[in-house]
Enzyme design. Structure first.
Site, PDB file in Angstrom:
ATOM      1  N   LYS A  33     -10.783   9.075 -55.420  1.00 15.88           N
ATOM      2  CA  LYS A  33     -10.807   7.786 -56.129  1.00 15.88           C
ATOM      3  C   LYS A  33     -11.164   6.665 -55.160  1.00 15.88           C
ATOM      4  O   LYS A  33     -11.991   5.796 -55.465  1.00 15.88           O
ATOM      5  CB  LYS A  33      -9.444   7.519 -56.783  1.00 15.88           C
ATOM      6  CG  LYS A  33      -9.176   8.397 -58.003  1.00 15.88           C
ATOM      7  CD  LYS A  33      -7.732   8.325 -58.506  1.00 15.88           C
ATOM      8  CE  LYS A  33      -7.518   9.314 -59.649  1.00 15.88           C
ATOM      9  NZ  LYS A  33      -6.144   9.370 -60.152  1.00 15.88           N
TER      10      LYS A  33
ATOM     11  N   GLN B 164      -0.288   7.237 -58.683  1.00 15.05           N
ATOM     12  CA  GLN B 164      -0.680   8.630 -58.923  1.00 15.05           C
ATOM     13  C   GLN B 164       0.515   9.438 -59.441  1.00 15.05           C
ATOM     14  O   GLN B 164       1.616   9.366 -58.879  1.00 15.05           O
ATOM     15  CB  GLN B 164      -1.240   9.238 -57.617  1.00 15.05           C
ATOM     16  CG  GLN B 164      -1.812  10.630 -57.758  1.00 15.05           C
ATOM     17  CD  GLN B 164      -3.068  10.693 -58.631  1.00 15.05           C
ATOM     18  OE1 GLN B 164      -3.824   9.744 -58.722  1.00 15.05           O
ATOM     19  NE2 GLN B 164      -3.277  11.822 -59.268  1.00 15.05           N
TER      20      GLN B 164
ATOM     21  N   ASP C 239      -5.169   2.781 -65.625  1.00 18.40           N
ATOM     22  CA  ASP C 239      -4.962   4.132 -66.155  1.00 18.40           C
ATOM     23  C   ASP C 239      -4.784   4.102 -67.674  1.00 18.40           C
ATOM     24  O   ASP C 239      -4.924   5.140 -68.326  1.00 18.40           O
ATOM     25  CB  ASP C 239      -3.680   4.741 -65.557  1.00 18.40           C
ATOM     26  CG  ASP C 239      -3.949   5.632 -64.360  1.00 18.40           C
ATOM     27  OD1 ASP C 239      -5.005   6.294 -64.337  1.00 18.40           O
ATOM     28  OD2 ASP C 239      -3.086   5.679 -63.459  1.00 18.40           O
TER      29      ASP C 239
HETATM   30  N1  GUN Z   1      -2.391  12.545 -62.365  1.00 17.93           N
HETATM   31  C1  GUN Z   1      -3.273  13.345 -63.003  1.00 17.93           C
HETATM   32  N2  GUN Z   1      -4.212  12.613 -63.633  1.00 17.93           N
HETATM   33  C2  GUN Z   1      -3.910  11.324 -63.392  1.00 17.93           C
HETATM   34  C3  GUN Z   1      -4.518  10.095 -63.768  1.00 17.93           C
HETATM   35  O1  GUN Z   1      -5.535  10.027 -64.490  1.00 17.93           O
HETATM   36  N3  GUN Z   1      -3.912   8.971 -63.298  1.00 17.93           N
HETATM   37  C4  GUN Z   1      -2.783   9.005 -62.534  1.00 17.93           C
HETATM   38  N4  GUN Z   1      -2.265   7.845 -62.142  1.00 17.93           N
HETATM   39  N5  GUN Z   1      -2.200  10.126 -62.170  1.00 17.93           N
HETATM   40  C5  GUN Z   1      -2.766  11.277 -62.598  1.00 17.93           C
END
Ligand code: GUN
Length: 286
Positions: free
Chosen positions: A53, A97, A120
């Site tokens: 990311k 995350q 998100d």
């Molecule tokens: N863990 C797995 N997928 C995601 C996501 O799209 N965002 C976040 N913050 N954590 C995750």
């Protein structure tokens, strides 16, 4: 039949190139979109996702800030960091995350993120807006899947869409987006009886269960569009999805590969959401 492969890598590259252009425009007005990524603990998969990311942000010209906390950090410490990021004008998007360590309350942490920075789309306010048909931030994975279906010109109005997996991150928002696009949606969960009877009705099948190869070719309607959200590591180190590709690709009309399908799209849509958060901020400042 051999399914067409839906190339998430190529589509995500095109979206990221478009984001980079819009970022360059915003920068001319003195605004650099900024994303803060908070990672608690040492989960190896989470570390890879966060690295990817941050690298994607940098490549598209966004500013990023990574905050790493030890596994045994307190929830209060994490909440203080989120509150500080909420106040930081250089940060337009905040992502914590998941999963968080077991001693932390994920819902409480997500609700502490300012809804206007919740790129998100997990905050209850954003979930509610999505459910009522007025989305602000769409969760990145389902949003990316909608872009893939759009790029394949899949006709969703009146289509039978079946989503397997009812998580807050993927399954539930996916069902809402498909419903908004006019599909008749079935949302399956781990208690669904005779899963195959459900999946075999699907014109569009989205699978997000985290169970390697659980959907096999015999569970798919010939010609269906199959979207595999799973990223599972096998004992030989290779990645595999939640769909058994070898059998499914003989039956489906189109299918996403793992890797190179949904994964890259999730990151591209995170950049889109962060860019749009910054654009909204810029519009407010005028
Ligand atoms: N863990 C797995 N997928 C995601 C996501 O799209 N965002 C976040 N913050 N954590 C995750």
């Amino acid at each position: 039949m051999t399914a067409r492969i839906i190339d998430g890598k190529a589509l995500s590259d095109a979206i990221k190139a478009e984001v980079a252009k819009r970022v360059a425009e915003l920068k001319k007005n003195g605004i650099t979109p900024g994303l803060a990524v908070v990672l608690v603990g040492e989960d190896p998969a989470s570390q890879v996702y966060v690295r990817n990311k941050v690298a994607a942000c940098e490549k598209a010209g966004l500013h990023s800030r990574t905050v790493r906390l030890a596994t045994d950090s307190t929830e209060e410490h994490l909440l203080d960091i989120v509150r500080e990021l909420n106040r930081d004008d250089t940060i337009h998007g905040i992502l914590v995350q998941l999963p968080l360590p077991a001693h932390m309350n994920s819902a409480r942490v997500i609700e502490t993120i300012a809804a206007a920075k919740d790129v998100d789309g997990f905050h209850i306010s954003n979930a509610g807006l999505l459910m009522t048909g007025q989305p602000l931030f769409r969760p990145c994975t389902p949003y990316g899947i909608m872009k893939m279906l759009e790029s394949e010109s899949v006709a969703l109005r009146g289509a039978e869409a079946v989503v397997v997996g009812a998580s807050n991150i993927v399954g539930k928002p996916m069902a809402m987006l498909l419903l908004a696009a006019g599909a008749t949606v079935t949302l399956c969960n781990s208690k669904t009886r005779d899963l195959g009877a459900q999946t075999r009705r699907a014109d569009v099948l989205v699978v997000a269960t985290g169970k390697p190869d659980m959907i096999t070719g015999d569970m798919i309607k010939p010609g269906a569009i199959v979207i595999d959200v799973g990223i599972n590591r096998k004992s030989d180190g290779k990645l595999t999805g939640d769909v058994e590709f070898a059998t499914a690709s003989k039956v489906a009309g189109a299918i996403t590969p793992v890797p190179g399908g949904v994964g890259p799209m999730t990151i591209a849509m995170l950049l889109v959401n962060t860019l749009e958060a910054a654009e909204r901020c810029a519009a407010k400042a005028v």
